[in-house]
Design a protein around this motif. Structure first.
Motif, PDB file in Angstrom:
ATOM      1  N   UNK A  17      -3.219 -35.223 -23.981  1.00  0.00           N
ATOM      2  CA  UNK A  17      -3.629 -34.142 -23.087  1.00  0.00           C
ATOM      3  C   UNK A  17      -3.014 -32.831 -23.543  1.00  0.00           C
ATOM      4  N   UNK A  18      -3.747 -31.755 -23.370  1.00  0.00           N
ATOM      5  CA  UNK A  18      -3.222 -30.435 -23.699  1.00  0.00           C
ATOM      6  C   UNK A  18      -2.276 -29.983 -22.602  1.00  0.00           C
ATOM      7  N   UNK A  19      -1.280 -29.216 -22.995  1.00  0.00           N
ATOM      8  CA  UNK A  19      -0.409 -28.576 -22.014  1.00  0.00           C
ATOM      9  C   UNK A  19      -0.946 -27.163 -21.820  1.00  0.00           C
ATOM     10  N   UNK A  20      -1.555 -26.912 -20.671  1.00  0.00           N
ATOM     11  CA  UNK A  20      -2.179 -25.629 -20.424  1.00  0.00           C
ATOM     12  C   UNK A  20      -1.160 -24.635 -19.864  1.00  0.00           C
ATOM     13  N   UNK A  21      -1.274 -23.403 -20.305  1.00  0.00           N
ATOM     14  CA  UNK A  21      -0.379 -22.330 -19.888  1.00  0.00           C
ATOM     15  C   UNK A  21      -1.011 -21.621 -18.688  1.00  0.00           C
ATOM     16  N   UNK A  22      -0.245 -21.391 -17.660  1.00  0.00           N
ATOM     17  CA  UNK A  22      -0.744 -20.628 -16.514  1.00  0.00           C
ATOM     18  C   UNK A  22      -0.597 -19.130 -16.790  1.00  0.00           C
ATOM     19  N   UNK A  23      -1.325 -18.335 -16.009  1.00  0.00           N
ATOM     20  CA  UNK A  23      -1.197 -16.885 -16.129  1.00  0.00           C
ATOM     21  C   UNK A  23       0.248 -16.465 -15.893  1.00  0.00           C
ATOM     22  N   UNK A  24       0.895 -17.064 -14.911  1.00  0.00           N
ATOM     23  CA  UNK A  24       2.292 -16.726 -14.612  1.00  0.00           C
ATOM     24  C   UNK A  24       3.207 -17.021 -15.798  1.00  0.00           C
ATOM     25  N   UNK A  25       3.048 -18.201 -16.410  1.00  0.00           N
ATOM     26  CA  UNK A  25       3.881 -18.562 -17.559  1.00  0.00           C
ATOM     27  C   UNK A  25       3.579 -17.663 -18.764  1.00  0.00           C
ATOM     28  N   UNK A  26       2.315 -17.348 -18.937  1.00  0.00           N
ATOM     29  CA  UNK A  26       1.882 -16.470 -20.031  1.00  0.00           C
ATOM     30  C   UNK A  26       2.550 -15.095 -19.911  1.00  0.00           C
ATOM     31  N   UNK A  41      -3.286 -11.038 -28.311  1.00  0.00           N
ATOM     32  CA  UNK A  41      -3.574 -12.378 -27.800  1.00  0.00           C
ATOM     33  C   UNK A  41      -4.141 -12.271 -26.391  1.00  0.00           C
ATOM     34  N   UNK A  42      -4.827 -13.329 -25.974  1.00  0.00           N
ATOM     35  CA  UNK A  42      -5.306 -13.410 -24.597  1.00  0.00           C
ATOM     36  C   UNK A  42      -5.316 -14.868 -24.173  1.00  0.00           C
ATOM     37  N   UNK A  43      -5.212 -15.080 -22.872  1.00  0.00           N
ATOM     38  CA  UNK A  43      -5.157 -16.424 -22.304  1.00  0.00           C
ATOM     39  C   UNK A  43      -6.538 -16.792 -21.775  1.00  0.00           C
ATOM     40  N   UNK A  44      -7.091 -17.882 -22.298  1.00  0.00           N
ATOM     41  CA  UNK A  44      -8.419 -18.359 -21.888  1.00  0.00           C
ATOM     42  C   UNK A  44      -8.303 -19.831 -21.526  1.00  0.00           C
ATOM     43  N   UNK A  45      -8.530 -20.136 -20.260  1.00  0.00           N
ATOM     44  CA  UNK A  45      -8.508 -21.509 -19.767  1.00  0.00           C
ATOM     45  C   UNK A  45      -7.243 -22.251 -20.190  1.00  0.00           C
ATOM     46  N   UNK A  86      -7.736 -10.960 -14.361  1.00  0.00           N
ATOM     47  CA  UNK A  86      -7.262 -12.305 -14.035  1.00  0.00           C
ATOM     48  C   UNK A  86      -8.422 -13.125 -13.489  1.00  0.00           C
ATOM     49  N   UNK A  87      -8.676 -14.252 -14.139  1.00  0.00           N
ATOM     50  CA  UNK A  87      -9.739 -15.155 -13.707  1.00  0.00           C
ATOM     51  C   UNK A  87      -9.117 -16.517 -13.428  1.00  0.00           C
ATOM     52  N   UNK A  88      -8.715 -16.732 -12.190  1.00  0.00           N
ATOM     53  CA  UNK A  88      -8.076 -17.981 -11.812  1.00  0.00           C
ATOM     54  C   UNK A  88      -6.638 -18.042 -12.289  1.00  0.00           C
ATOM     55  N   UNK A  89      -6.098 -19.264 -12.287  1.00  0.00           N
ATOM     56  CA  UNK A  89      -4.690 -19.466 -12.651  1.00  0.00           C
ATOM     57  C   UNK A  89      -4.467 -19.625 -14.150  1.00  0.00           C
ATOM     58  N   UNK A  90      -5.565 -19.778 -14.928  1.00  0.00           N
ATOM     59  CA  UNK A  90      -5.395 -20.132 -16.334  1.00  0.00           C
ATOM     60  C   UNK A  90      -5.992 -19.123 -17.320  1.00  0.00           C
ATOM     61  N   UNK A  91      -6.559 -18.034 -16.829  1.00  0.00           N
ATOM     62  CA  UNK A  91      -7.216 -17.103 -17.750  1.00  0.00           C
ATOM     63  C   UNK A  91      -6.871 -15.654 -17.443  1.00  0.00           C
ATOM     64  N   UNK A  92      -6.507 -14.929 -18.495  1.00  0.00           N
ATOM     65  CA  UNK A  92      -6.271 -13.493 -18.404  1.00  0.00           C
ATOM     66  C   UNK A  92      -6.844 -12.841 -19.669  1.00  0.00           C
ATOM     67  N   UNK A  93      -8.184 -12.776 -19.749  1.00  0.00           N
ATOM     68  CA  UNK A  93      -8.792 -12.137 -20.917  1.00  0.00           C
ATOM     69  C   UNK A  93      -8.632 -10.625 -20.873  1.00  0.00           C
ATOM     70  N   UNK A  94      -8.913  -9.997 -22.011  1.00  0.00           N
ATOM     71  CA  UNK A  94      -8.850  -8.543 -22.112  1.00  0.00           C
ATOM     72  C   UNK A  94     -10.182  -8.042 -22.661  1.00  0.00           C
ATOM     73  N   UNK A  95     -11.185  -7.906 -21.786  1.00  0.00           N
ATOM     74  CA  UNK A  95     -12.495  -7.450 -22.270  1.00  0.00           C
ATOM     75  C   UNK A  95     -12.417  -6.032 -22.821  1.00  0.00           C
ATOM     76  N   UNK A  96     -13.345  -5.719 -23.712  1.00  0.00           N
ATOM     77  CA  UNK A  96     -13.350  -4.386 -24.303  1.00  0.00           C
ATOM     78  C   UNK A  96     -13.569  -3.309 -23.247  1.00  0.00           C
ATOM     79  N   UNK A  97     -14.479  -3.546 -22.326  1.00  0.00           N
ATOM     80  CA  UNK A  97     -14.732  -2.624 -21.221  1.00  0.00           C
ATOM     81  C   UNK A  97     -15.015  -3.438 -19.971  1.00  0.00           C
TER      82      UNK A  97
END
Length: 197
Positions: A17-26, A41-45, A86-97
């Motif tokens: 199993x993967x160890x997923x990083x939360x937004x808080x941990x990121x 870098x960005x956090x996705x799922x 911020x998209x949920x607990x596991x994603x913090x992308x950085x869209x261009x706009x």
């Protein structure tokens, strides 16, 4: 009935199993200096992805769109450039706009979340596959009402809208003419002003 050998074979072939990083941990990782200051870098799922370097054509397109949108939307929406959402607990992308609902504090207390986002735009030079196969589906799963993928190599705009059950129900393609975000039909993006050949 499965034999002991077949059961052992299945166990040996299964992936851990993967160890997923939360937004808080990121965020704590960033605060602790785990990422270099130059890291993109960005956090996705729950997974940390390296972002492609920004080329001059990519940067120029962000500037072109930003200039027109900021003046046209003054007082109605916030134009966010390469900032986290911020998209949920596991994603913090950085869209261009991103076009965001207007807030008097300009999101000083927190990054924008799903409810704040009216449109996301990804501008792709070398990252079209990643944006199309990873980021656009992420936006659909989080019910972002509209996402644009501007493919610089193909000189084509892909407009995704109508998220339902984790997928966009509609996609339109543009190479010329004028297109408007659904949230602001009066806001026109003309391909004639994009500098495409």
């Amino acid at each position: 009935m499965p034999t002991v050998a077949s059961q052992a074979g299945r166990a040996a072939n299964s992936l851990p199993a993967k160890h997923l990083i939360t937004v808080e941990a990121y965020r704590k990782m960033g605060e602790a200096g785990i990422f270099s200051p130059e890291a993109r870098v960005e956090l996705i799922e729950g997974e940390i992805f390296d972002r492609a370097p920004i080329g001059s054509e990519h940067a120029s397109m962000v500037k072109r769109i930003n200039e027109g949108w900021v003046s046209a939307l003054r007082g109605r929406a916030i134009v966010s450039v390469q900032d986290p959402v911020v998209l949920g607990d596991l994603s913090e992308p950085q869209p261009d706009l991103a076009l965001l609902r207007r807030r008097e504090d300009f999101y000083a207390g927190c990054h924008p979340s799903r409810e704040d986002i009216l449109l996301i735009v990804e501008i792709s030079d070398t990252s079209a596959r990643y944006d199309r196969e990873v980021k656009v589906p992420l936006y659909a799963r989080h019910d972002i009402p509209e996402a644009w993928l501007m493919d610089l190599q193909q000189q084509r705009l892909e407009v995704y809208y109508g998220p339902k059950a984790g997928e966009y129900q509609h996609i339109d393609f543009y190479r010329e003419g004028v297109v408007s975000p659904q949230a602001f039909p009066d806001l026109k993006l003309s391909f004639a002003g994009l500098g495409w050949k």
